[in-house]
Scaffold this active site. Sequence first.
Site, PDB file in Angstrom:
ATOM      1  N   ASP A  22       0.915  -1.112   0.018  1.00 26.61           N
ATOM      2  CA  ASP A  22      -0.041   0.210  -0.036  1.00 26.61           C
ATOM      3  C   ASP A  22       0.847   1.393   0.159  1.00 26.61           C
ATOM      4  OD1 ASP A  22      -1.946  -1.640   0.242  1.00 26.61           O
ATOM      5  OD2 ASP A  22      -2.502  -1.484   2.170  1.00 26.61           O
ATOM      6  N   GLY A  54      29.392   3.589  14.434  1.00 27.02           N
ATOM      7  CA  GLY A  54      30.148   2.497  13.966  1.00 27.02           C
ATOM      8  C   GLY A  54      31.622   2.640  13.497  1.00 27.02           C
ATOM      9  N   MET A  74      32.755  -0.419  25.282  1.00 26.40           N
ATOM     10  CA  MET A  74      33.035  -1.565  24.485  1.00 26.40           C
ATOM     11  C   MET A  74      33.860  -2.295  25.191  1.00 26.40           C
ATOM     12  SD  MET A  74      32.314   0.177  20.413  1.00 26.40           S
ATOM     13  CE  MET A  74      33.176   1.701  21.098  1.00 26.40           C
ATOM     14  N   THR A  75      33.509  -3.419  25.878  1.00 24.35           N
ATOM     15  CA  THR A  75      34.585  -4.092  26.680  1.00 24.35           C
ATOM     16  C   THR A  75      34.926  -5.375  26.092  1.00 24.35           C
ATOM     17  OG1 THR A  75      32.812  -4.711  28.216  1.00 24.35           O
ATOM     18  CG2 THR A  75      34.319  -2.806  28.879  1.00 24.35           C
ATOM     19  N   ASP A 133      21.377   6.615  19.664  1.00 22.63           N
ATOM     20  CA  ASP A 133      22.612   6.081  20.478  1.00 22.63           C
ATOM     21  C   ASP A 133      23.693   6.596  19.288  1.00 22.63           C
ATOM     22  OD1 ASP A 133      24.319   4.264  22.109  1.00 22.63           O
ATOM     23  OD2 ASP A 133      24.754   3.362  20.140  1.00 22.63           O
ATOM     24  N   ASP A 153      37.113  -7.134  22.065  1.00 19.50           N
ATOM     25  CA  ASP A 153      37.889  -6.719  20.926  1.00 19.50           C
ATOM     26  C   ASP A 153      39.247  -5.767  21.668  1.00 19.50           C
ATOM     27  OD1 ASP A 153      36.236  -7.603  19.307  1.00 19.50           O
ATOM     28  OD2 ASP A 153      35.495  -5.639  18.419  1.00 19.50           O
ATOM     29  N   GLU A 209      33.660   6.290  17.236  1.00 17.88           N
ATOM     30  CA  GLU A 209      34.892   5.574  17.231  1.00 17.88           C
ATOM     31  C   GLU A 209      36.325   6.196  16.558  1.00 17.88           C
ATOM     32  OE1 GLU A 209      34.422   1.202  16.678  1.00 17.88           O
ATOM     33  OE2 GLU A 209      32.477   1.704  17.530  1.00 17.88           O
ATOM     34  N   THR A 256      32.783   1.921  10.677  1.00 20.19           N
ATOM     35  CA  THR A 256      33.196   2.304   9.422  1.00 20.19           C
ATOM     36  C   THR A 256      32.611   3.843   9.010  1.00 20.19           C
ATOM     37  OG1 THR A 256      32.691  -0.037   8.589  1.00 20.19           O
ATOM     38  CG2 THR A 256      32.461   1.695   6.799  1.00 20.19           C
TER      39      THR A 256
END
Length: 420
Positions: A127, A156, A264-265, A194, A267, A198, A158
């Site tokens: 629709d 993120g 980010m705990t 959010d 990697d 990085e 990238t």
Amino acid sequence: MPARPRTLLAAFAAAGALITTTLFTGAANASPATATVTGTGSTADDTTDDTAAGRKVVGYFTNWGVYGRNYHVKNIETSGSAAKLTHINYAFGNVTGGKCAIGDAYADYDKAYDAAGSVDGKADTWDDGALRGNFNQLRKLKKLHPGLKVVWSFGGWTWSGGFGEAARNPAAFAESCYGLVKDPRWADVFDGIDIDWEYPNACGLTCDTSGREAFTKLMAALRSKFGTRNLVTAAITADGSDGGKIDATDYAGAARYVDWYNPMTYDFFGAWDAKGPTAPHSPLTSYAGIPKPGFTTDAAITKLRSLGVPSSKLLLGIGFYGRGWTGVNQSAPGGTATGPAKGTYEDGIDDYKVLKTKCPANGTIAGTAYAKCGSDWWSYDTPSTIAGKMAYKNRQGLGGTFFWELSGDTADGELIKSIS
């Protein structure tokens, strides 16, 4: 930290993803006006207490997961995960031209689901103006779970390169993000924003030189625009080393504008160091022989708290995946390697649901697990080690738990069920 699987465009392409970067800047006037605020975060707009320490369970859902991974919003329901979650972070929206932008228009709001693939068993329609894709499925999921909230995550690994330009005009950036998140086509789907930058004033995929105060100004502008009835959160570095990425930014100053941080705990270590030494990628605490001091969950949490970030605004991060090397001769951490172990989608990384069978954990160190299978060496969290991390979370009075990401868990939600 080095690249994580969640943001590699190469992974998108391998999965056959259709990536678009259509900009949306209008419709900001479709929602109630927001007041300028300098307070400590959201007051929440229903009976859910978003500020209650310890209770939040936040899981990332990736828009590209609907391709090669064949993981859809319906899987959140059928796995039992939806009943365990308080929040879903939808990843990712792009950051480009100083604005928030759509990450993948097809997956986000155009992909048509048939009845079998739909959360409520009803097929999407064609629709005029009908919402489809992940956004419509999330809308249906929220109807089944009225207390569940969805937050749209931007950036993120990238797409963090766009934050430098955004930081030059935080008010304009916030205006664009509000217009996109509160677009009338899906305004009821999202409960806030959010930011996954990085890293502010530090190096990730690219190096940012926006200055120590840029992140604070950006988060202040977002809080001012989104007001107190929307969530404003951020995923941040967990580099607790002396002079590391936490020190490059005023995270304590910015904390007054966010509902919570997701450090980010995970990697911390991986096969980007092809020859090793092998080390668990998500250690809770330090241990003798750790390759770099300060690269632990406890170091990050301790440092952020010492700077003045409230414990209740820090969530404990869990990876629903493992990282591994090959050409390894010893079982204990610290061995040499010849390169990354073979992974399902990318070498050096694999989902928990794969590793639990392919290379079962046979050792623990620093509150996490590891496994030696042939010449391969992997580290990842298990239900047992997650239980230990939950005990740490409770001792520290942290605001809850978040994890990357939902498709890494088993079909029956084995890992999320271990989060208390």
